[in-house]
Design an enzyme around this catalytic site. Structure first.
Site, PDB file in Angstrom:
ATOM      1  N   CYS A  28       0.829  -1.215   0.000  1.00  0.00           N
ATOM      2  CA  CYS A  28       0.000   0.000   0.000  1.00  0.00           C
ATOM      3  C   CYS A  28       0.865   1.268   0.000  1.00  0.00           C
ATOM      4  CB  CYS A  28      -0.902  -0.050   1.227  1.00  0.00           C
ATOM      5  SG  CYS A  28      -1.699   1.485   1.671  1.00  0.00           S
ATOM      6  N   CYS A  31       0.153   3.717   2.854  1.00  0.00           N
ATOM      7  CA  CYS A  31       0.670   3.132   4.105  1.00  0.00           C
ATOM      8  C   CYS A  31       2.155   3.449   4.261  1.00  0.00           C
ATOM      9  CB  CYS A  31       0.476   1.616   4.115  1.00  0.00           C
ATOM     10  SG  CYS A  31      -1.240   1.073   4.041  1.00  0.00           S
TER      11      CYS A  31
END
Length: 103
Positions: A28, A31
Site C-alpha cells: 500500500c 501506508c
C-alpha cells in the site's frame, strides 16, 4: 519502530491506556507514506499513547474483526475499546489534532 502485532498478542497490547493501531499492507503506497509520520508520533507521544501496527495480510482475522476494508486505517483504542477510526493518509499535524482529545 512500532511493534507489529498478531492475533496472539493483539488483545493484550490494546487492553490498557490509549493505543493507536495502524492497520497497513506492505503493498500500500499511502501506508508507506504514513509509516514515518506514525513513527515520529510514537516517539513524540511516548508515555501518553502506545503505537502498534497490524499487517492486514498477515493478520487478516484481526482486520476482519475490526472491519478494516481500506488501508491505511488507524484505530484508536482506549482501555480495549475502539474510540476513533481514521481512514487514509493524514499529515502529522492532522493526526496530532485528531489524537489530542484522547491523550
Amino acid at each position: 519502530m512500532a511493534k507489529i502485532l498478531n492475533s496472539n498478542d493483539f488483545d493484550k497490547e490494546v487492553a490498557e491506556g490509549v493505543v493507536v493501531v495502524d492497520f497497513f499492507a506492505t503493498w500500500c503506497g499511502p501506508c508507506k507514506m504514513l509509516t514515518p509520520v506514525f513513527e515520529e508520533l510514537s516517539v513524540e507521544l511516548n508515555g501518553k499513547a502506545k503505537f502498534v501496527k497490524v499487517d492486514i495480510d498477515e493478520s487478516s482475522e484481526i482486520a476482519s474483526r475490526f472491519q478494516v476494508v481500506n488501508v491505511p486505517t488507524l484505530k484508536v483504542f482506549k482501555d480495549g475499546k475502539v474510540v476513533k477510526t481514521l481512514v487514509g493518509f493524514r499529515p502529522k499535524e492532522a493526526l496530532l489534532s485528531e489524537l489530542s482529545d484522547l491523550i
